[in-house]
Enzyme design. Structure first.
Site, PDB file in Angstrom:
ATOM      1  N   ASP A 132       1.533  20.098 139.213  1.00 44.69           N
ATOM      2  CA  ASP A 132       1.498  18.941 138.083  1.00 44.69           C
ATOM      3  C   ASP A 132       0.953  19.206 136.605  1.00 44.69           C
ATOM      4  O   ASP A 132       1.586  18.582 135.612  1.00 44.69           O
ATOM      5  CB  ASP A 132       0.929  17.419 138.560  1.00 44.69           C
ATOM      6  CG  ASP A 132       1.451  17.978 140.058  1.00 44.69           C
ATOM      7  OD1 ASP A 132       2.126  18.585 140.289  1.00 44.69           O
ATOM      8  OD2 ASP A 132       1.216  16.761 140.873  1.00 44.69           O
ATOM      9  N   GLU A 189      -8.608  20.784 149.016  1.00 40.43           N
ATOM     10  CA  GLU A 189      -7.169  21.090 148.805  1.00 40.43           C
ATOM     11  C   GLU A 189      -7.164  22.222 147.564  1.00 40.43           C
ATOM     12  O   GLU A 189      -6.031  22.662 147.549  1.00 40.43           O
ATOM     13  CB  GLU A 189      -7.171  19.471 147.358  1.00 40.43           C
ATOM     14  CG  GLU A 189      -5.487  18.985 147.107  1.00 40.43           C
ATOM     15  CD  GLU A 189      -5.157  17.807 146.874  1.00 40.43           C
ATOM     16  OE1 GLU A 189      -6.053  17.157 147.080  1.00 40.43           O
ATOM     17  OE2 GLU A 189      -3.770  17.577 146.332  1.00 40.43           O
TER      18      GLU A 189
HETATM   19  C1  9WN Z   1       3.072  14.535 142.623  1.00 40.05           C
HETATM   20  C2  9WN Z   1       1.531  16.801 147.142  1.00 40.05           C
HETATM   21  C3  9WN Z   1       1.411  16.966 145.514  1.00 40.05           C
HETATM   22  C4  9WN Z   1       1.470  18.501 145.905  1.00 40.05           C
HETATM   23  C5  9WN Z   1       1.649  18.813 144.866  1.00 40.05           C
HETATM   24  C6  9WN Z   1       0.089  17.835 143.963  1.00 40.05           C
HETATM   25  C7  9WN Z   1       0.544  16.448 143.982  1.00 40.05           C
HETATM   26  C8  9WN Z   1       1.374  14.781 143.807  1.00 40.05           C
HETATM   27  C9  9WN Z   1       0.384  13.879 143.405  1.00 40.05           C
HETATM   28  O1  9WN Z   1      -0.024  16.128 145.303  1.00 40.05           O
HETATM   29  O2  9WN Z   1       1.389  16.499 143.578  1.00 40.05           O
HETATM   30  O3  9WN Z   1       3.804  15.035 143.723  1.00 40.05           O
HETATM   31  O4  9WN Z   1       0.425  12.971 142.739  1.00 40.05           O
HETATM   32  O5  9WN Z   1      -0.338  14.176 142.166  1.00 40.05           O
HETATM   33  O6  9WN Z   1       0.268  18.497 142.947  1.00 40.05           O
HETATM   34  O7  9WN Z   1       1.428  20.306 144.915  1.00 40.05           O
HETATM   35  O8  9WN Z   1       3.153  18.445 146.609  1.00 40.05           O
HETATM   36  O9  9WN Z   1       0.183  17.408 148.271  1.00 40.05           O
END
Ligand code: 9WN
Length: 432
Positions: A177, A400
């Site tokens: 993101d 993470e």
């Molecule tokens: C938006 C769930 C997700 C991952 C992504 C990571 C983060 C979400 C956020 O978390 O994204 O989808 O709220 O930032 O960047 O890779 O799938 O773990």
């Protein structure tokens, strides 16, 4: 750095299972307790890969519950919401309003975006390493048509550049993101009037783009999630090399799975050739694959972990493989990081060791690069990537992401894909 006493393989494996069991809802695995209380798309594919060598049925259940959220146009949503604590994550189901849309499934709320299409590769992993062959065969037969529909959606609705690649229409679709690659394309997006509201901690996230993330999601929703709107009006459309490299690898996986499902592998081979040719023609420049901004920005000057996605193609020409691996192993990425692989080129102005996707190392991208090294028979690189990833989780736990210089953990604890992919790496280590 925060450090734990060195744990041996057996203890590490037990800890990984404990995380996955704690994050298991009975039919799916949430990415982390608290922060991410729903099922996420590419997270579940990594979880399925991690479970594949140990528990065919549970790995299959993970994919099946995700695909219960598939839209009738083939789109696999990036979040499948659980009714429990439905609005605990923003934007929740009341923002996406999938239930109001004719293509969305009944009975389950989803987002309106997708994420990298790793599903067919995950299914192939389950098939390849099945502990229960009959279950794996039944699973392939059940999922194959759904994955064909997903790939058809990408090849039609998402070929916004008309050159054979799939475009992402939101940074969330990349899975990476906050990558600096989206900074320039996001400039063209007017921010939402309403301030971004995030219930959880925003530690490690850049503040600047949140309003634009929401604005993009709302504009797409308000168009009725229409394909014509994406093509003609949506202000964010990018051809990302990681997304498309993963798609290509999944097409190769579908070609191998097709006979199991009684289908013709031919169309998947044609898709592989088409995507490879498009990647080389549209995204290759100065020794790397670069994201292309279809709304006028051209190729991204920033080099990130995403630039290596097409290495997942086992038939990528050898000179391109050599150039990419040269950059990957250089001080621009692995060579100057004690705990590789940083998510952004270290010398880039945008590099930030502690900010999501702008510097930290991630277990999932390490796993993808290790897989890429394996398909090109780069045994030394496979070993280094496996060992350095295990060192991260041994020292800092299933975080993470990780600081690429000192290995300290960042973001959520007990993160599912970090635990699941550790199980895959441990199995490989044991197999030797
Ligand atoms: C938006 C769930 C997700 C991952 C992504 C990571 C983060 C979400 C956020 O978390 O994204 O989808 O709220 O930032 O960047 O890779 O799938 O773990």
């Amino acid at each position: 750095m925060e450090s734990r006493a060195a744990v041996d393989d057996a203890a590490l494996g037990r800890e990984a299972w404990a995380v996955l069991d704690a994050n298991w809802t009975g039919s799916a695995t949430v990415p982390a307790p608290g922060l991410y209380p729903h099922q996420w798309n590419w997270d579940s594919t990594f979880v399925a890969i991690g479970l594949a060598r140990w528990d065919t049925r549970r790995a299959g259940t993970e994919l099946l519950s995700l695909l219960a959220g598939q839209w009738s146009n083939g789109m696999v949503p990036h979040i499948v919401f659980r009714p429990v604590r439905a609005e605990a994550y923003f934007p929740g189901p009341s923002v996406w309003r999938s239930r109001d849309h004719r293509s969305a499934p009944n009975g389950v709320g989803t987002s309106g975006l997708t994420q990298p299409p790793l599903h067919a590769l995950a299914l192939w992993w389950i098939w390849r390493y099945a502990t229960d062959r009959d279950t794996a065969t039944a699973l392939v037969r059940r999922l194959y048509p759904m994955l064909v529909a997903q790939h058809d959606y990408l090849a039609t609705v998402r070929d916004l550049g008309g050159g054979g690649l799939a475009a992402i229409v939101h940074p969330w679709e990349s899975g990476m993101d906050d990558s600096p690659v989206w900074d320039a394309p996001l400039e063209a997006v007017p921010p939402a009037g309403t301030p971004y509201r995030r219930a959880e901690s925003s530690e490690g996230r850049p503040g600047g783009h949140q309003d634009r993330y929401v604005a993009l999601a709302l504009r797409y929703r308000d168009s009725g999630y229409e394909a014509a709107y994406l093509r003609d009006e949506h202000p964010f459309a990018v051809e990302d090399p990681m997304f498309n490299g993963i798609w290509l690898a999944s097409c190769q996986a579908l070609a191998e799975l097709a006979p199991v499902a009684g289908a013709d592998p031919g169309p998947h081979r044609v898709a592989v050739e088409r995507i490879r040719a498009a990647l080389l023609e549209r995204l290759w420049a100065d020794g790397l694959f670069r994201a292309r901004d279809l709304r006028g920005g051209g190729l991204s000057p920033v080099c990130t972990i995403g630039c290596f996605g097409p290495l997942l193609d086992r038939e990528l020409p050898a000179d391109h493989v050599a150039e990419l691996v040269g950059v990957l192993e250089s001080p621009r990425f692995m060579g100057a990081a004690g705990y590789p692989v940083p998510s952004c080129e270290i010398r880039a102005q945008e590099f930030d060791r502690s900010c999501y996707w702008r510097g930290p190392s991630w277990v999932n991208t390490n796993w993808l690069l290790r897989r890429a090294a394996a398909v090109h028979d780069l045994a030394g690189l496979v070993r280094v990537l496996g060992a350095s990833t295990l060192r991260l989780v041994r020292q800092a736990g299933f975080r993470e992401c990780f600081d690429p210089f000192d290995g300290s953990g960042r973001g959520s604890r007990d993160f599912s894909w970090s635990a699941a992919l550790t199980l895959d790496l441990l199995a490989d280590t044991v197999e030797g």
